[in-house]
Design a protein around this motif. Structure first.
Motif, PDB file in Angstrom:
ATOM      1  N   ALA A 246      27.571  54.855  21.968  1.00 28.92           N
ATOM      2  CA  ALA A 246      28.151  54.501  20.665  1.00 28.92           C
ATOM      3  C   ALA A 246      29.642  54.805  20.622  1.00 28.92           C
ATOM      4  O   ALA A 246      30.437  54.009  20.110  1.00 28.92           O
ATOM      5  CB  ALA A 246      27.420  55.246  19.552  1.00 28.92           C
TER       6      ALA A 246
ATOM      7  N   ALA B  68      31.413  52.229  22.735  1.00 23.61           N
ATOM      8  CA  ALA B  68      31.420  50.927  22.069  1.00 23.61           C
ATOM      9  C   ALA B  68      32.445  50.903  20.934  1.00 23.61           C
ATOM     10  O   ALA B  68      33.151  49.900  20.746  1.00 23.61           O
ATOM     11  CB  ALA B  68      30.029  50.613  21.529  1.00 23.61           C
ATOM     12  N   ALA B  69      32.545  51.998  20.181  1.00 20.02           N
ATOM     13  CA  ALA B  69      33.535  52.064  19.109  1.00 20.02           C
ATOM     14  C   ALA B  69      34.949  51.975  19.673  1.00 20.02           C
ATOM     15  O   ALA B  69      35.828  51.322  19.081  1.00 20.02           O
ATOM     16  CB  ALA B  69      33.360  53.367  18.318  1.00 20.02           C
TER      17      ALA B  69
ATOM     18  N   GLU C 255      35.821  48.461  20.673  1.00 16.58           N
ATOM     19  CA  GLU C 255      36.084  47.625  19.504  1.00 16.58           C
ATOM     20  C   GLU C 255      37.366  48.003  18.777  1.00 16.58           C
ATOM     21  O   GLU C 255      38.121  47.130  18.341  1.00 16.58           O
ATOM     22  CB  GLU C 255      34.912  47.717  18.527  1.00 16.58           C
ATOM     23  CG  GLU C 255      35.107  46.905  17.248  1.00 16.58           C
ATOM     24  CD  GLU C 255      33.929  47.007  16.309  1.00 16.58           C
ATOM     25  OE1 GLU C 255      34.144  47.365  15.123  1.00 16.58           O
ATOM     26  OE2 GLU C 255      32.797  46.729  16.736  1.00 16.58           O
TER      27      GLU C 255
ATOM     28  N   TRP D 266      28.395  54.088  11.484  1.00 18.40           N
ATOM     29  CA  TRP D 266      28.726  53.198  12.605  1.00 18.40           C
ATOM     30  C   TRP D 266      27.707  53.358  13.726  1.00 18.40           C
ATOM     31  O   TRP D 266      27.261  52.377  14.331  1.00 18.40           O
ATOM     32  CB  TRP D 266      30.134  53.501  13.106  1.00 18.40           C
ATOM     33  CG  TRP D 266      30.800  52.360  13.817  1.00 18.40           C
ATOM     34  CD1 TRP D 266      31.707  51.491  13.301  1.00 18.40           C
ATOM     35  CD2 TRP D 266      30.600  51.961  15.198  1.00 18.40           C
ATOM     36  NE1 TRP D 266      32.091  50.570  14.256  1.00 18.40           N
ATOM     37  CE2 TRP D 266      31.427  50.838  15.426  1.00 18.40           C
ATOM     38  CE3 TRP D 266      29.808  52.437  16.223  1.00 18.40           C
ATOM     39  CZ2 TRP D 266      31.491  50.195  16.651  1.00 18.40           C
ATOM     40  CZ3 TRP D 266      29.847  51.802  17.460  1.00 18.40           C
ATOM     41  CH2 TRP D 266      30.689  50.694  17.667  1.00 18.40           C
TER      42      TRP D 266
ATOM     43  N   HIS E  37      25.224  50.525  15.223  1.00 18.10           N
ATOM     44  CA  HIS E  37      25.234  50.240  16.658  1.00 18.10           C
ATOM     45  C   HIS E  37      23.835  50.348  17.254  1.00 18.10           C
ATOM     46  O   HIS E  37      23.453  49.533  18.109  1.00 18.10           O
ATOM     47  CB  HIS E  37      26.176  51.214  17.364  1.00 18.10           C
ATOM     48  CG  HIS E  37      26.149  51.116  18.861  1.00 18.10           C
ATOM     49  ND1 HIS E  37      26.758  50.090  19.553  1.00 18.10           N
ATOM     50  CD2 HIS E  37      25.556  51.913  19.797  1.00 18.10           C
ATOM     51  CE1 HIS E  37      26.558  50.259  20.848  1.00 18.10           C
ATOM     52  NE2 HIS E  37      25.834  51.357  21.023  1.00 18.10           N
ATOM     53  N   CYS E  38      23.071  51.353  16.833  1.00 13.47           N
ATOM     54  CA  CYS E  38      21.767  51.618  17.444  1.00 13.47           C
ATOM     55  C   CYS E  38      20.658  50.721  16.900  1.00 13.47           C
ATOM     56  O   CYS E  38      19.670  50.478  17.608  1.00 13.47           O
ATOM     57  CB  CYS E  38      21.373  53.080  17.220  1.00 13.47           C
ATOM     58  SG  CYS E  38      22.364  54.291  18.129  1.00 13.47           S
TER      59      CYS E  38
ATOM     60  N   LYS F 223      27.307  44.855   7.666  1.00 12.55           N
ATOM     61  CA  LYS F 223      26.225  45.364   8.514  1.00 12.55           C
ATOM     62  C   LYS F 223      25.284  46.292   7.762  1.00 12.55           C
ATOM     63  O   LYS F 223      24.240  46.679   8.291  1.00 12.55           O
ATOM     64  CB  LYS F 223      26.804  46.119   9.718  1.00 12.55           C
ATOM     65  CG  LYS F 223      27.657  45.259  10.652  1.00 12.55           C
ATOM     66  CD  LYS F 223      28.274  46.108  11.742  1.00 12.55           C
ATOM     67  CE  LYS F 223      29.194  45.284  12.630  1.00 12.55           C
ATOM     68  NZ  LYS F 223      29.876  46.127  13.645  1.00 12.55           N
TER      69      LYS F 223
END
Length: 258
Positions: free
Chosen positions: A81, A84-85, A88, A99, A103-104, A131
Motif C-alpha cells: 500500500a 502504491a501510494a 501514485e 487509502w 487499496h486493499c 472510492k
C-alpha cells in the motif's frame, strides 16, 4: 475536538503498527469472494505528504515508516500500500487508513468514512475521489447508524485522537453496543500507549466484557522526539481473523529491534 491534524504524526511508529495490522486484516477478509463493508470513525485526510512543513516539524515519520518499511516483506499488504501510494502521489506520500482500505478492497466492497474536521474532510473527499462514501459526521454516531451494515461481513476501525479524554471511558460501552448490533463484524480499536498508562483501565474493561475472538497487540518504541509522551501503540480486535495472533507476534519482534 476539531484541532487534531494527523499530518504532524503521519507515518510514525504507531501508524506503522496500526496500518500493518489493518492492511493484513483487510487482505485476509477480502480473500473470501463475498463483499464486505469497511467503516472508519476518524478517517483523517487519507493521503499525507511527508515533505510538508507539518510533517517535517515533528520528524515522526523518520522514526516510523522511514526506518521500518524495508523490514516488511515485499508482498506484505502494508508495504504494498505504501509503495502504491508513492507510485501514485510521489516518493514522500504516506497512505492513511482510508487509502489503505481503498487499496486493499474491491469495487464490490462498501467503504464508509467519517471525518468531522472541515479541512480534513475536504482533503479526504479529494483523496478518495469516489472510492468511498465520505461523511461529515461524528464517527461514533455514524458507526451506530450503519451497523449492521450491508454487506454484513466487514470491519470497523475505531481510531480517535483521544483529545476528548472521556473517550477512554465511553469506548468500551460503544464497542459492546456495536457488537450487539453487528455480532459478526470485526471491530478494531487503536489506542496510544502513553507514559502515564491511561489506556489500561479501558483495555481491562474491554477484555472483561468477554467478547469473542479478542486479540490484543501492543508494541513499544522509543519516544520519537524529546518530551514526547507516546511510547507505544495498541490494537485490540474483536472477532479477529484467523492468524492475527501470528501477525501480531511478528510485529512485536520487529518493534523489539528498534
Amino acid at each position: 475536538m476539531l484541532s487534531y491534524q494527523h499530518l504532524y504524526h503521519a507515518g510514525n511508529p504507531a501508524d506503522v503498527h496500526k496500518h500493518a495490522i489493518l492492511a493484513w486484516m483487510l487482505r485476509r477478509a477480502s480473500e473470501k469472494p463475498k463483499p464486505l463493508s469497511y467503516i472508519e470513525t476518524h478517517a483523517g485526510r487519507a493521503l499525507y505528504d511527508l515533505s510538508a512543513a507539518e510533517a517535517l516539524k515533528t520528524g515522526e515519520a523518520a522514526a516510523g515508516v522511514g526506518r521500518m518499511l524495508a523490514d516488511f516483506a515485499p508482498d506484505h499488504p502494508f508495504r504494498e500500500a505504501v509503495e502504491a501510494a508513492r507510485t501514485e502521489a510521489g516518493a514522500t506520500a504516506y497512505p492513511g487508513s482510508p487509502w489503505i482500505a481503498a487499496h486493499c478492497l474491491r469495487p464490490e466492497d462498501q467503504i464508509h468514512l467519517a471525518e468531522l474536521h472541515p479541512r480534513e474532510h475536504a482533503a479526504l473527499r479529494q483523496s478518495m475521489r469516489g472510492k468511498a462514501k465520505v461523511h461529515l459526521s461524528d464517527g461514533f454516531d455514524l458507526a451506530q447508524s450503519l451497523t449492521p451494515p450491508d454487506p454484513r461481513r466487514g470491519l470497523l476501525l475505531i481510531d480517535p485522537s483521544y483529545e476528548i479524554k472521556t473517550d477512554y471511558d465511553t469506548i468500551p460501552r460503544f464497542i459492546r453496543q456495536v457488537h450487539r448490533a453487528w455480532n459478526v463484524g470485526i471491530i478494531a480499536l487503536w489506542y496510544p500507549i502513553l507514559k502515564d498508562g491511561r489506556h489500561r483501565d479501558m483495555i481491562r474493561t474491554i477484555e472483561a466484557a468477554d467478547l469473542p475472538k479478542t486479540v490484543k497487540s501492543e508494541v513499544t518504541f522509543p519516544p520519537v522526539r524529546e518530551g514526547h509522551g507516546m511510547v507505544g501503540s495498541g490494537m485490540i480486535v474483536i472477532n479477529a481473523p484467523f492468524g492475527l495472533d501470528d501477525e501480531a507476534a511478528a510485529l512485536s519482534r520487529m518493534f523489539a529491534r528498534l
